[in-house]
Scaffold this motif. Structure first.
Motif, PDB file in Angstrom:
ATOM      1  N   ASP A   6       0.831  -1.200   0.000  1.00  0.00           N
ATOM      2  CA  ASP A   6       0.000   0.000   0.000  1.00  0.00           C
ATOM      3  C   ASP A   6       0.871   1.258   0.000  1.00  0.00           C
ATOM      4  OD1 ASP A   6      -3.082   0.710   0.632  1.00  0.00           O
ATOM      5  OD2 ASP A   6      -1.763   2.187   1.568  1.00  0.00           O
ATOM      6  N   THR A   7       0.423   2.278  -0.721  1.00  0.00           N
ATOM      7  CA  THR A   7       1.212   3.507  -0.809  1.00  0.00           C
ATOM      8  C   THR A   7       1.301   4.237   0.532  1.00  0.00           C
ATOM      9  OG1 THR A   7      -0.723   4.720  -1.599  1.00  0.00           O
ATOM     10  CG2 THR A   7       0.800   3.849  -3.260  1.00  0.00           C
ATOM     11  N   ARG A   8       0.340   4.009   1.431  1.00  0.00           N
ATOM     12  CA  ARG A   8       0.454   4.625   2.758  1.00  0.00           C
ATOM     13  C   ARG A   8       1.623   4.026   3.531  1.00  0.00           C
ATOM     14  NH1 ARG A   8      -5.890   4.160   3.788  1.00  0.00           N
ATOM     15  NH2 ARG A   8      -5.483   2.489   2.318  1.00  0.00           N
ATOM     16  N   VAL A   9       1.919   2.762   3.265  1.00  0.00           N
ATOM     17  CA  VAL A   9       3.111   2.135   3.845  1.00  0.00           C
ATOM     18  C   VAL A   9       4.356   2.829   3.287  1.00  0.00           C
ATOM     19  CG1 VAL A   9       4.475   0.006   3.975  1.00  0.00           C
ATOM     20  CG2 VAL A   9       1.977  -0.095   4.229  1.00  0.00           C
ATOM     21  N   ALA A  10       4.366   3.075   1.990  1.00  0.00           N
ATOM     22  CA  ALA A  10       5.519   3.729   1.366  1.00  0.00           C
ATOM     23  C   ALA A  10       5.756   5.120   1.939  1.00  0.00           C
ATOM     24  CB  ALA A  10       5.324   3.806  -0.150  1.00  0.00           C
ATOM     25  N   MET A  11       4.694   5.895   2.127  1.00  0.00           N
ATOM     26  CA  MET A  11       4.865   7.248   2.663  1.00  0.00           C
ATOM     27  C   MET A  11       5.417   7.195   4.086  1.00  0.00           C
ATOM     28  SD  MET A  11       4.914  10.436   2.304  1.00  0.00           S
ATOM     29  CE  MET A  11       4.075  10.716   0.758  1.00  0.00           C
ATOM     30  N   PHE A  62       6.556   3.155  -4.402  1.00  0.00           N
ATOM     31  CA  PHE A  62       5.814   4.211  -5.097  1.00  0.00           C
ATOM     32  C   PHE A  62       5.924   4.033  -6.616  1.00  0.00           C
ATOM     33  CE2 PHE A  62       6.060   7.207  -1.311  1.00  0.00           C
ATOM     34  CZ  PHE A  62       4.687   7.268  -1.130  1.00  0.00           C
ATOM     35  N   LYS A  63       7.121   3.749  -7.089  1.00  0.00           N
ATOM     36  CA  LYS A  63       7.318   3.599  -8.529  1.00  0.00           C
ATOM     37  C   LYS A  63       6.473   2.449  -9.083  1.00  0.00           C
ATOM     38  CE  LYS A  63      11.517   4.262 -10.076  1.00  0.00           C
ATOM     39  NZ  LYS A  63      12.911   4.065 -10.536  1.00  0.00           N
ATOM     40  N   ALA A  64       6.439   1.332  -8.361  1.00  0.00           N
ATOM     41  CA  ALA A  64       5.667   0.175  -8.796  1.00  0.00           C
ATOM     42  C   ALA A  64       4.158   0.446  -8.763  1.00  0.00           C
ATOM     43  CB  ALA A  64       6.000  -1.043  -7.926  1.00  0.00           C
ATOM     44  N   LYS A  65       3.707   1.154  -7.743  1.00  0.00           N
ATOM     45  CA  LYS A  65       2.259   1.377  -7.574  1.00  0.00           C
ATOM     46  C   LYS A  65       1.733   2.583  -8.341  1.00  0.00           C
ATOM     47  CE  LYS A  65       0.098  -1.021  -4.889  1.00  0.00           C
ATOM     48  NZ  LYS A  65      -0.671  -2.205  -5.226  1.00  0.00           N
ATOM     49  N   LEU A  66       2.530   3.653  -8.435  1.00  0.00           N
ATOM     50  CA  LEU A  66       2.026   4.910  -8.979  1.00  0.00           C
ATOM     51  C   LEU A  66       2.699   5.341 -10.276  1.00  0.00           C
ATOM     52  CD1 LEU A  66       1.844   6.906  -5.616  1.00  0.00           C
ATOM     53  CD2 LEU A  66      -0.012   5.655  -6.766  1.00  0.00           C
ATOM     54  N   GLY A  67       3.809   4.694 -10.612  1.00  0.00           N
ATOM     55  CA  GLY A  67       4.533   5.060 -11.827  1.00  0.00           C
ATOM     56  C   GLY A  67       5.687   5.996 -11.541  1.00  0.00           C
ATOM     57  N   PRO A  68       6.591   6.133 -12.494  1.00  0.00           N
ATOM     58  CA  PRO A  68       7.827   6.889 -12.273  1.00  0.00           C
ATOM     59  C   PRO A  68       7.660   8.403 -12.210  1.00  0.00           C
ATOM     60  CG  PRO A  68       7.745   6.104 -14.527  1.00  0.00           C
ATOM     61  CD  PRO A  68       6.564   5.504 -13.816  1.00  0.00           C
ATOM     62  N   THR A  69       6.537   8.954 -12.678  1.00  0.00           N
ATOM     63  CA  THR A  69       6.395  10.410 -12.699  1.00  0.00           C
ATOM     64  C   THR A  69       5.399  10.942 -11.673  1.00  0.00           C
ATOM     65  OG1 THR A  69       4.712  10.320 -14.430  1.00  0.00           O
ATOM     66  CG2 THR A  69       7.013  10.535 -15.147  1.00  0.00           C
ATOM     67  N   HIS A  70       4.860  10.075 -10.842  1.00  0.00           N
ATOM     68  CA  HIS A  70       3.923  10.539  -9.807  1.00  0.00           C
ATOM     69  C   HIS A  70       4.678  11.366  -8.767  1.00  0.00           C
ATOM     70  CE1 HIS A  70       1.135  10.402  -6.405  1.00  0.00           C
ATOM     71  NE2 HIS A  70       0.195  10.201  -7.310  1.00  0.00           N
ATOM     72  N   ALA A  71       4.024  12.361  -8.229  1.00  0.00           N
ATOM     73  CA  ALA A  71       4.653  13.264  -7.251  1.00  0.00           C
ATOM     74  C   ALA A  71       5.233  12.506  -6.059  1.00  0.00           C
ATOM     75  CB  ALA A  71       3.646  14.310  -6.783  1.00  0.00           C
ATOM     76  N   SER A  72       4.546  11.502  -5.572  1.00  0.00           N
ATOM     77  CA  SER A  72       5.054  10.734  -4.422  1.00  0.00           C
ATOM     78  C   SER A  72       6.299   9.942  -4.791  1.00  0.00           C
ATOM     79  CB  SER A  72       3.966   9.807  -3.878  1.00  0.00           C
ATOM     80  OG  SER A  72       2.898  10.558  -3.360  1.00  0.00           O
ATOM     81  N   THR A  73       6.330   9.404  -6.006  1.00  0.00           N
ATOM     82  CA  THR A  73       7.511   8.677  -6.471  1.00  0.00           C
ATOM     83  C   THR A  73       8.709   9.623  -6.555  1.00  0.00           C
ATOM     84  OG1 THR A  73       6.091   7.221  -7.781  1.00  0.00           O
ATOM     85  CG2 THR A  73       8.435   7.233  -8.330  1.00  0.00           C
ATOM     86  N   LEU A  74       8.469  10.808  -7.080  1.00  0.00           N
ATOM     87  CA  LEU A  74       9.547  11.784  -7.223  1.00  0.00           C
ATOM     88  C   LEU A  74      10.048  12.261  -5.871  1.00  0.00           C
ATOM     89  CD1 LEU A  74       8.059  13.754 -10.238  1.00  0.00           C
ATOM     90  CD2 LEU A  74       9.838  11.981 -10.282  1.00  0.00           C
ATOM     91  N   MET A  75       9.139  12.474  -4.924  1.00  0.00           N
ATOM     92  CA  MET A  75       9.536  12.878  -3.565  1.00  0.00           C
ATOM     93  C   MET A  75      10.398  11.789  -2.931  1.00  0.00           C
ATOM     94  SD  MET A  75       8.566  12.008  -0.132  1.00  0.00           S
ATOM     95  CE  MET A  75       7.133  11.078  -0.575  1.00  0.00           C
ATOM     96  N   ALA A  76       9.963  10.545  -3.064  1.00  0.00           N
ATOM     97  CA  ALA A  76      10.727   9.442  -2.476  1.00  0.00           C
ATOM     98  C   ALA A  76      12.085   9.289  -3.160  1.00  0.00           C
ATOM     99  CB  ALA A  76       9.926   8.144  -2.561  1.00  0.00           C
ATOM    100  N   GLY A  77      12.138   9.512  -4.453  1.00  0.00           N
ATOM    101  CA  GLY A  77      13.411   9.457  -5.164  1.00  0.00           C
ATOM    102  C   GLY A  77      14.372  10.533  -4.686  1.00  0.00           C
TER     103      GLY A  77
END
Length: 181
Positions: free
Chosen positions: A58-63, A92-107
């Motif tokens: 779940d993305t809430r786990v990722a955050m 985040f990348k797996a669940k939301l894709g490489p350009t999602h804001a959360s993926t970019l923040m985590a990167g």
């Protein structure tokens, strides 16, 4: 904050995502108060609860993992911070894709953790990946808000020119003086 957790626990129950989110926010507040060990404890409680209730994907786990990674970095546990930020970024990348804001923040957070550990050969490609995805998403002119993190990575890698360029892009932390724009 601790009262809020008690309220969430009483109202939503001890095994509810809202209770985990309250724990995560308490951890974040403790981190801002420069109490990283206490923050780590709260973030870990939140991660454990979210994994138990929602599963590991779940993305809430990722955050919450990413917030835990910040606290681990603050506590000087750089390798644990890197592992945690990498896990959050990959999720985040797996669940939301490489350009999602959360993926970019985590990167970004992952790149900063790598740079803080002196692993700049790994940090630079991560920050470049984030920059490329973000430029495609919002355009080159909108990269200012992440500029300080990018500058930090390049400075750690010994690229003073790139670090200087990115520092110049960083938005000012002070509002303009009266009469200035």
């Amino acid at each position: 904050q601790r009262r809020a957790i008690a309220v969430f626990t009483r109202v939503s129950g001890p095994d509810h995502p809202d209770t985990a989110q309250a724990l995560d926010k308490l951890g974040y507040a403790l981190r801002l108060l420069h109490r990283p060990e206490e923050a780590i404890e709260q973030h870990r409680r939140a991660v454990a609860l979210l994994v138990r209730v929602l599963g590991e994907e779940d993305t809430r786990v990722a955050m919450t993992l990413s917030n835990l990674g910040l606290a681990l970095g603050d506590a000087g546990r750089t390798e644990q911070a890197i592992e945690t930020q990498t896990r959050a970024h990959q999720l985040f990348k797996a669940k939301l894709g490489p350009t999602h804001a959360s993926t970019l923040m985590a990167g970004r957070r992952r790149a900063v953790a790598l740079a803080a550990a002196g692993r700049t050969a790994q940090a630079v490609p991560v920050v470049q990946e984030v920059l490329a995805a973000l430029a495609d998403r919002v355009g080159e002119a909108e990269l200012g808000p992440i500029a300080e993190d990018v500058a930090l990575v390049y400075a750690a890698a010994g690229d003073a020119d790139a670090a200087r360029e990115w520092r110049l892009r960083a938005p000012s932390m002070c509002p303009p003086r009266r009469g200035q724009t």
